[in-house]
Every structure is written in C-alpha cells, then in structure tokens.
Scaffold this motif. Structure first.
Motif, PDB file in Angstrom:
ATOM      1  N   GLU A   1       0.859  -1.175   0.000  1.00 32.83           N
ATOM      2  CA  GLU A   1       0.000   0.000   0.000  1.00 32.83           C
ATOM      3  C   GLU A   1       0.904   1.237   0.000  1.00 32.83           C
ATOM      4  O   GLU A   1       1.846   1.334   0.780  1.00 32.83           O
ATOM      5  CB  GLU A   1      -0.891  -0.005   1.239  1.00 32.83           C
TER       6      GLU A   1
ATOM      7  N   PHE B   1       1.673   5.234   0.424  1.00 32.17           N
ATOM      8  CA  PHE B   1       1.221   6.431   1.125  1.00 32.17           C
ATOM      9  C   PHE B   1       2.033   7.665   0.729  1.00 32.17           C
ATOM     10  O   PHE B   1       1.672   8.781   1.099  1.00 32.17           O
ATOM     11  CB  PHE B   1       1.327   6.238   2.640  1.00 32.17           C
TER      12      PHE B   1
ATOM     13  N   GLU C   1       2.013   9.797  10.291  1.00 32.59           N
ATOM     14  CA  GLU C   1       1.180   8.598  10.430  1.00 32.59           C
ATOM     15  C   GLU C   1       1.253   7.750   9.164  1.00 32.59           C
ATOM     16  O   GLU C   1       1.235   6.523   9.234  1.00 32.59           O
ATOM     17  CB  GLU C   1      -0.269   9.001  10.732  1.00 32.59           C
ATOM     18  N   GLN C   2       1.366   8.385   8.000  1.00 31.06           N
ATOM     19  CA  GLN C   2       1.497   7.643   6.741  1.00 31.06           C
ATOM     20  C   GLN C   2       2.752   6.770   6.754  1.00 31.06           C
ATOM     21  O   GLN C   2       2.728   5.629   6.292  1.00 31.06           O
ATOM     22  CB  GLN C   2       1.533   8.589   5.533  1.00 31.06           C
TER      23      GLN C   2
ATOM     24  N   ARG D   1       4.235   5.524   9.438  1.00 27.35           N
ATOM     25  CA  ARG D   1       3.968   4.404  10.360  1.00 27.35           C
ATOM     26  C   ARG D   1       3.109   3.340   9.677  1.00 27.35           C
ATOM     27  O   ARG D   1       3.356   2.141   9.812  1.00 27.35           O
ATOM     28  CB  ARG D   1       3.319   4.913  11.643  1.00 27.35           C
ATOM     29  N   GLN D   2       2.100   3.772   8.939  1.00 26.05           N
ATOM     30  CA  GLN D   2       1.234   2.832   8.232  1.00 26.05           C
ATOM     31  C   GLN D   2       2.019   2.083   7.147  1.00 26.05           C
ATOM     32  O   GLN D   2       1.855   0.879   6.970  1.00 26.05           O
ATOM     33  CB  GLN D   2       0.045   3.556   7.609  1.00 26.05           C
TER      34      GLN D   2
ATOM     35  N   ARG E   1       4.279  -0.589   8.856  1.00 29.23           N
ATOM     36  CA  ARG E   1       3.719  -1.377   9.958  1.00 29.23           C
ATOM     37  C   ARG E   1       3.998  -2.868   9.838  1.00 29.23           C
ATOM     38  O   ARG E   1       4.015  -3.572  10.835  1.00 29.23           O
ATOM     39  CB  ARG E   1       2.226  -1.111  10.105  1.00 29.23           C
TER      40      ARG E   1
END
Length: 104
Positions: free
Chosen positions: A26, A28, A71-72, A74-75, A78
């Motif tokens: 994914e 980001f 946060e992107q 971290r995502q 992950r």
C-alpha cells in the motif's frame, strides 16, 4: 531537493519475492506534502546478493523528515520485519541534498 535512498542486499533466491513485496504494498508517499517521486531500482547481481535501492525525491530535506514522522510513514512500515527475511543484513540509508540538476 533532497534524495533519500535505502540500499538492500537481497538474497539470490529472494529477488522475485522482494520485488513483489514492494510492488504489492500500500502506497502512502503520494499523500505527503513535499513528495516528488519514487523509484525501485535493481542493481548488480553478486554471488551472495542482488543490490536494490528505494529512491525517493523530496522538495526539501524537511519534507522528508516530516514523512518519517508522519502517520502515513507508520502505516507504510507497519509490516516491516514480518515474514521470512529476504535480505542479507539491514537496509542502508543514504540521504543527499541535490546540488545540481540537469534536464534533457
């Protein structure tokens, strides 16, 4: 501009899985201010590894730092370290301030 690169030494029998892991992830990056472009690079093959690099271009060093604290980020990371190891050792980070840029 700022260029951020991570170099990966991928085990000889893991190149296809490594490429798939990157291509199926994914993404980001394109949601973060200051992001310009991304390239996944495959380099020379050696007896014990194939060299790969992730290459991102940012408007500024500060934009890159903001990405690493977002946060992107971290995502996006992950699942890092999950599954079998495809590399020899850890990635090596290299960051560069662009001093000169030429275009065709």
């Amino acid at each position: 501009m700022y260029i951020a690169m991570n170099r990966f030494r991928v085990k000889p029998d893991c190149s296809e899985a490594f490429e798939q892991r990157w291509q199926n992830r994914e993404v980001f990056l394109n949601t973060v201010p200051g992001f310009v472009s991304f390239q996944l690079l495959r380099g020379p093959e050696h007896d014990d590894h194939t060299l790969y690099a992730s290459h991102t271009i940012w408007e500024t060093h500060d934009a890159f730092i903001a990405w690493t604290q977002s946060e992107q980020f971290r995502q996006a990371h992950r699942h890092a370290g999950e599954g079998p190891s495809l590399t020899v050792g850890r990635p090596v980070f290299e960051g560069f301030d662009v001093l000169q840029e030429l275009h065709a």
